[in-house]
Write an enzyme that holds these catalytic residues in place. Structure first.
Site, PDB file in Angstrom:
ATOM      1  N   ASP A   1      -9.670 -16.673  14.714  1.00 53.82           N
ATOM      2  CA  ASP A   1      -9.271 -18.056  14.489  1.00 53.82           C
ATOM      3  C   ASP A   1      -7.887 -18.367  15.059  1.00 53.82           C
ATOM      4  O   ASP A   1      -7.702 -19.370  15.748  1.00 53.82           O
ATOM      5  CB  ASP A   1      -9.313 -18.365  12.990  1.00 53.82           C
ATOM      6  CG  ASP A   1      -8.961 -19.804  12.680  1.00 53.82           C
ATOM      7  OD1 ASP A   1      -9.871 -20.638  12.606  1.00 53.82           O
ATOM      8  OD2 ASP A   1      -7.753 -20.100  12.522  1.00 53.82           O
TER       9      ASP A   1
ATOM     10  N   ILE B   1     -10.468 -23.424  12.464  1.00 53.13           N
ATOM     11  CA  ILE B   1     -11.473 -23.453  13.524  1.00 53.13           C
ATOM     12  C   ILE B   1     -12.725 -22.702  13.094  1.00 53.13           C
ATOM     13  O   ILE B   1     -13.848 -23.119  13.406  1.00 53.13           O
ATOM     14  CB  ILE B   1     -10.893 -22.917  14.844  1.00 53.13           C
ATOM     15  CG1 ILE B   1      -9.825 -23.906  15.354  1.00 53.13           C
ATOM     16  CG2 ILE B   1     -11.981 -22.720  15.890  1.00 53.13           C
ATOM     17  CD1 ILE B   1      -9.178 -23.510  16.664  1.00 53.13           C
ATOM     18  N   ASP B   2     -12.573 -21.600  12.361  1.00 52.67           N
ATOM     19  CA  ASP B   2     -13.736 -20.918  11.796  1.00 52.67           C
ATOM     20  C   ASP B   2     -14.542 -21.877  10.922  1.00 52.67           C
ATOM     21  O   ASP B   2     -15.770 -21.959  11.018  1.00 52.67           O
ATOM     22  CB  ASP B   2     -13.293 -19.730  10.936  1.00 52.67           C
ATOM     23  CG  ASP B   2     -13.060 -18.473  11.756  1.00 52.67           C
ATOM     24  OD1 ASP B   2     -13.759 -18.285  12.759  1.00 52.67           O
ATOM     25  OD2 ASP B   2     -12.189 -17.678  11.383  1.00 52.67           O
ATOM     26  N   ILE B   3     -13.852 -22.577  10.036  1.00 52.58           N
ATOM     27  CA  ILE B   3     -14.533 -23.472   9.092  1.00 52.58           C
ATOM     28  C   ILE B   3     -15.216 -24.620   9.832  1.00 52.58           C
ATOM     29  O   ILE B   3     -16.375 -24.960   9.560  1.00 52.58           O
ATOM     30  CB  ILE B   3     -13.530 -23.987   8.052  1.00 52.58           C
ATOM     31  CG1 ILE B   3     -13.050 -22.819   7.166  1.00 52.58           C
ATOM     32  CG2 ILE B   3     -14.143 -25.094   7.196  1.00 52.58           C
ATOM     33  CD1 ILE B   3     -11.850 -23.135   6.308  1.00 52.58           C
TER      34      ILE B   3
ATOM     35  N   GLY C   1     -18.316 -23.425  11.585  1.00 52.06           N
ATOM     36  CA  GLY C   1     -19.414 -23.284  10.641  1.00 52.06           C
ATOM     37  C   GLY C   1     -20.097 -24.607  10.360  1.00 52.06           C
ATOM     38  O   GLY C   1     -21.331 -24.686  10.269  1.00 52.06           O
TER      39      GLY C   1
END
Length: 412
Positions: A150, A182-184, A187
């Site tokens: 991330d 950015i990960d979230i 997703g």
């Protein structure tokens, strides 16, 4: 009263992912009623299980093997341990894929092809399979085989360049967003894409497809109007710390007690409320302050004037006064403040579920609220391999002897 069927009841998701972005996508589908089977490495499982402290405490108060990081993105799933690097393990994954609607994976591009678990192979045996790959850079391009996390993508996407204190003030410089944003966001993009692919399969195309999700792509896309403003002007947005880019004021202010609050006053009524609270009615008519455009043009003067006033009283004083005038405002809460907030409490964002190791565990509720098909089932994130035998028996029809053999050869 009959309990309504969950929106994704009957959809099976085979989750080969770990860490955060892709598990967030599969958790979303599980919250909406899909049967999510999480495939993990025997012995170690998802890397995020070890991303602590903090670790969940067991009934005796001792740390368990379940890190809070893992608990955040793995509810409403069943865990099965399979070593897909063995021929028998890879075959089990292929068998599970044949009866699944969705497969989610976040291995580096090309890795799963070695085991016959790539899209082309699995699509050939199950044409209805929606196969979602979540990688750092996508399935093609000069960076496609690179690793990344991330923070790397916050830097590369430009997110860090627009976060942090502006030049010329102490502590100035680019700054990472605190959470793995950015990960979230990836997703969320991925779960949207999967739902769209299922809709297409079931109403238009009749077949599944390959979804190629890139954290870099999602990071750039998440900059939204910052990117669009750049594309039409050629000018990169400056950092403004805790200030906004819309109406002014849209900013944090430090108070006499050292606490801060965030204030937005972009409409004439809101600005009039601010001038009343600070006992400066002259600012309602001052041509440098009276309109949004004027306040944007005289940003530094407006913010300096307000900062000198707000530092004279406590944050609680100003927040209560501004709330009384219907001005959008909030204290800058830490986690204690978040869950002490009466609105957060009323909406039930903190909830308690049963856990096989800890007895109970508090989780964060999904924010989606639907009138006809509410999200009502919250099954605790599974312990490692908790459902291995259950899935092998119920989904693949394996006998106890066959399961024992698979265990003996290290396939599960």
């Amino acid at each position: 009263m009959t309990t309504p069927q969950a929106p994704l009841a009957g959809i099976r998701v085979l989750d080969l992912s770990r860490i955060l972005a892709a598990p967030m996508a599969s958790q979303m589908l599980g919250d909406l009623g899909a049967d999510v089977i999480k495939v993990e490495r025997p012995g170690t499982g998802d890397d995020s299980r070890s991303y602590g402290p903090p670790f969940l405490q067991d009934g005796d108060g001792s740390p368990s093997q379940e890190a809070g990081f893992y608990l955040s993105c793995n509810r409403n799933k069943r865990s099965i341990t399979i070593d897909h690097s063995t021929a028998d393990g890879a075959q089990l994954v292929r068998e599970l894929a044949e009866s699944s609607d969705v497969l989610i994976e976040n291995f580096r591009a090309g890795v799963l092809e070695k085991y016959g678990l790539d899209f082309d192979t699995l699509h050939a045996s199950n044409p209805r399979l929606v196969y979602c790959s979540v990688t750092g850079y996508g399935q093609d391009g000069p960076y496609s085989r690179r690793p990344g996390y991330d923070g790397v993508f916050q830097a590369m996407s430009g997110m860090m360049s627009v976060s942090g204190l502006p030049e010329g003030v102490p502590g100035a410089g680019p700054m990472k967003v605190g959470v793995s944003m950015i990960d979230i966001l990836t997703g969320l993009y991925a779960s949207n894409a999967i739902l769209a692919a299922l809709r297409y399969r079931d109403t238009v195309g009749g077949t599944g497809q390959h979804i190629d999700m890139s954290l870099l792509d999602c990071g750039v896309a998440s900059l939204s109007h910052f990117v669009q403003n750049y594309l039409i002007s050629g000018v990169a947005a400056p950092r403004r710390g805790n200030g906004g880019f819309g109406g002014i004021p849209s900013q944090t202010f430090r108070c006499a007690d050292g606490e801060e609050f965030f204030l937005v006053a972009s409409t004439p009524k809101q600005w009039a409320g601010v001038t009343k609270v600070i006992a400066r009615p002259d600012l309602a008519d001052d041509e440098r302050f009276a309109t949004v455009s004027a306040r944007i043009a005289h940003r530094d003067l407006v913010l300096k004037t307000l900062a000198e006033i707000f530092v004279t009283q406590s944050a609680d004083h100003w927040v209560s006064m501004l709330e009384a005038e219907d001005v959008p405002v909030s204290p800058v809460n830490d986690m204690n403040g978040v869950f002490a907030n009466p609105q957060v409490d009323h909406r039930g964002l903190r909830m308690t579920v049963e856990h096989p190791v800890a007895g109970t565990v508090d989780l964060l509720r999904n924010p989606i609220r639907m009138s006809a098909t509410p999200i009502e089932e919250y099954r605790t994130p599974p312990t490692l391999g908790q459902h291995t035998r259950e899935v092998l028996e119920q989904v693949l029809g394996k006998t106890p002897d066959e399961i024992e053999h698979l265990e003996q050869i290290g396939a599960v």
